[in-house]
Design an enzyme around this catalytic site. Structure first.
Site, short mmCIF file in Angstrom:
data_model
loop_
_atom_site.label_atom_id
_atom_site.label_comp_id
_atom_site.label_asym_id
_atom_site.label_seq_id
_atom_site.Cartn_x
_atom_site.Cartn_y
_atom_site.Cartn_z
N ASP A 21 4.08 -0.55 11.62
CA ASP A 21 4.61 0.60 10.48
C ASP A 21 6.28 0.46 10.57
OD1 ASP A 21 4.84 2.35 8.30
OD2 ASP A 21 4.04 3.97 9.81
N ASN A 23 8.52 -1.18 8.12
CA ASN A 23 8.98 -2.15 7.38
C ASN A 23 9.92 -1.54 6.43
OD1 ASN A 23 7.47 -3.83 9.24
ND2 ASN A 23 6.17 -4.66 7.48
N ARG A 25 11.22 1.11 5.82
CA ARG A 25 12.44 1.94 6.20
C ARG A 25 13.42 0.84 7.02
NH1 ARG A 25 9.04 6.02 9.72
NH2 ARG A 25 7.47 4.52 9.02
N HIS A 38 9.16 -6.26 5.00
CA HIS A 38 7.91 -6.99 5.25
C HIS A 38 8.21 -8.35 5.79
CE1 HIS A 38 5.79 -3.88 3.79
NE2 HIS A 38 5.99 -4.00 2.57
N SER A 66 -3.96 -1.70 4.37
CA SER A 66 -5.18 -0.84 4.19
C SER A 66 -5.52 -0.83 2.93
CB SER A 66 -4.62 0.48 4.95
OG SER A 66 -3.61 1.24 3.80
N THR A 67 -6.93 -0.13 2.88
CA THR A 67 -7.11 -0.05 1.36
C THR A 67 -6.34 0.91 0.44
OG1 THR A 67 -8.87 1.82 2.18
CG2 THR A 67 -9.85 -0.48 1.85
N LEU A 132 -6.27 -16.29 22.44
CA LEU A 132 -6.44 -14.97 21.94
C LEU A 132 -7.12 -15.18 20.60
CD1 LEU A 132 -4.76 -12.21 21.75
CD2 LEU A 132 -3.16 -13.25 20.34
C1 FPP Z 1 3.89 -0.84 7.21
O1 FPP Z 1 5.24 -0.58 7.02
C2 FPP Z 1 3.73 -2.43 6.88
C3 FPP Z 1 2.94 -2.94 6.05
C4 FPP Z 1 1.96 -2.32 5.07
C5 FPP Z 1 2.40 -4.40 5.84
C6 FPP Z 1 2.45 -5.19 7.25
C7 FPP Z 1 2.83 -6.48 6.88
C8 FPP Z 1 3.59 -7.27 7.92
C9 FPP Z 1 3.98 -7.21 9.14
C10 FPP Z 1 3.65 -8.62 7.09
C11 FPP Z 1 3.00 -9.77 7.60
C12 FPP Z 1 1.87 -9.72 8.16
C13 FPP Z 1 0.85 -10.82 8.54
C14 FPP Z 1 -0.08 -10.29 9.33
C15 FPP Z 1 1.31 -11.98 8.38
P1 FPP Z 1 5.69 0.17 5.84
O2 FPP Z 1 5.79 -0.55 4.55
O3 FPP Z 1 4.48 1.36 5.46
O4 FPP Z 1 7.01 0.98 6.13
P2 FPP Z 1 7.48 2.35 5.81
O5 FPP Z 1 6.40 3.22 6.58
O6 FPP Z 1 8.92 2.34 6.44
O7 FPP Z 1 7.73 2.45 4.26
#
Ligand code: FPP
Length: 250
Positions: A21, A23, A25, A38, A66-67, A132
């Protein structure tokens, strides 16, 4: 700071689950679009997969989508889908080199066909790897997973294959997508949010929870090793007293 050397290799979690979590911010702090976060999050995925393999973690489940995330703006969802495809394609070589087996859980049928196809290709290609086991939770909802398990079990009862008395915790576990995989001993969530967000609700009933303030794109191997060290300091009692545990060990 070199936590890897202080980790007790005899007391490693077999399974670590991570809610990645922060990305959005991370990007915002840099005056950038959320997608920039991301994209940088992919590097953290790479680092943590490598770190997990390095110390001998058997299963690593990453909550990638997530869904509920389908409710995000269309542009962000579609950028994420593209990112999943490119990451999976670009990482194939690396996964093979590091003996990583890729798997996925979630309502995968709801992902765009191109994501499903690319994912299936690499799952097939890495299926005989013995290092893994990397599990991506994509379009995943734990409540949905449990609902599906209830449906499967009910259907088996209706068909007369099993009776109500056959319903055990083990049967329920075996009807989840994580069938055959041990429950995570450690759940990590980054970015300072202290929530579970519909992730592996059944499987984390006895997991140690570790909340880090660090935003996912900044989450390094060192942070990951610190989480494992913290896990190793915890006393896992499973309902027993501390005294009973000492007796069990002696
Ligand atoms: C949450 O941050 C992150 C996600 C919903 C996406 C996760 C995806 C990646 C790390 C990219 C690639 C992944 C793979 C497996 C190749 P957020 O957007 O909810 O951040 P925020 O809470 O700061 O808004």
């Amino acid at each position: 700071m070199n936590s890897i050397n202080t980790i007790n290799k005899d007391n490693l979690p077999k399974h670590i689950a991570i809610i990645m979590d922060g990305n959005g911010r991370w990007a915002k702090k840099r005056g950038q679009q959320r997608v920039f976060g991301h994209k940088n999050g992919v590097q953290s995925v790479r680092n943590i997969v490598e770190a997990a393999g390095q110390i001998g973690i058997k299963h690593l489940t990453l909550y990638a989508f997530s869904t509920e995330n389908w409710k995000r703006p269309k542009t962000e969802v579609s950028a994420l889908m593209t990112l999943f495809i490119t990451a999976v394609k670009n990482e194939t070589k690396n996964l093979m080199k590091n003996n990583v087996k890729l798997n996925a859980i979630g309502s995968l049928e709801n992902l765009p066909k191109s994501v499903q196809e690319n994912l299936n290709k690499i799952i097939e290609k890495t299926k005989n790897n013995t290092g893994l086991n990397l599990i991506l939770a994509l379009s995943y909802s734990s409540k949905q997973e449990i609902t599906n398990a209830v449906k499967n079990i009910s259907s088996d009862i209706q068909k007369g294959k099993i009776s109500i008395n056959d319903i055990t915790e083990e049967l329920i576990s075996n009807n989840l997508q994580t069938k055959g995989i041990p429950n995570p001993e450690l759940l990590i969530r980054t970015s300072g949010e202290n929530r579970i967000s519909n992730f592996l609700l059944w499987q984390i009933s006895y997991s140690e929870l570790y909340f880090s303030e660090v935003l996912w794109p900044d989450f390094s191997k060192e942070h990951f090793f610190e989480a494992i060290l913290e896990y190793q300091k915890r006393e896992r009692r499973f309902g027993k007293t501390g005294e009973q545990l000492k007796e069990d060990k002696s």
